[in-house]
Design a protein around this motif. Structure first.
Motif: not given
Length: 145
Positions: A8-16, A21-22, A27-28, A89-95
């Motif tokens: 959750l941190f790595r896929g967010s504006d807090l990290s990228m 990030r864009k 990609l997703f 907000e961030t990259l999720l696993h989603g399931d």
């Protein structure tokens, strides 16, 4: 917990950086069909007699009828569906649920990332906790005697 915190941190504006990030968001962005499945199963189908719904009948019939008649609950579910769909907000696993977590004494791995997308940071956390709670509360009556 560690997987979620890192992901959750790595896929967010807090990290990228914004540019990275864009590019990652792009990609997703075409994971429309699998996001639609999640939107329906979580935010729409539980509130009416959908084809894939099932429950223990007749034991839960009254509770299911009460939930399906609760207008305020349906309105809140649609509000949350909007947050789910509109808040990248961030990259999720989603399931993320207990069936997607493989554990040994040495390591923990997540599988089945095909539902991955950018969404609200709390979604994976909430889905995993809900899965744990459903498992816990479904155990009553299955005790060994």
């Amino acid at each position: 917990g560690l997987f979620m915190a890192r992901t959750l941190f790595r896929g967010s504006d807090l990290s990228m950086a914004t540019k990275e990030r864009k590019a990652d968001l792009a990609l997703f962005a075409d994971n429309v069909e699998l996001c639609d499945i999640t939107e329906n199963l979580v935010f729409s189908d539980p509130y009416f007699d959908a084809k894939m719904n099932r429950h223990t009948s007749p034991q839960l019939d009254a509770l299911v009828a009460e939930l399906r008649a609760d207008r305020d609950l349906k309105v809140e579910a649609q509000r949350l569906k909007h947050i789910f769909a509109a808040n990248a907000e961030t990259l999720l696993h989603g399931d993320l649920h207990s069936g997607s977590i493989m554990v040994t004494d040495q390591e923990t791995r997540m599988i089945d990332p095909e539902f991955a997308f950018y969404g609200p940071m709390a979604f994976d956390v909430g889905m995993l906790l809900a899965n744990f709670w459903m498992s816990f509360f479904s155990q009553r009556g299955h005790e060994q005697k």
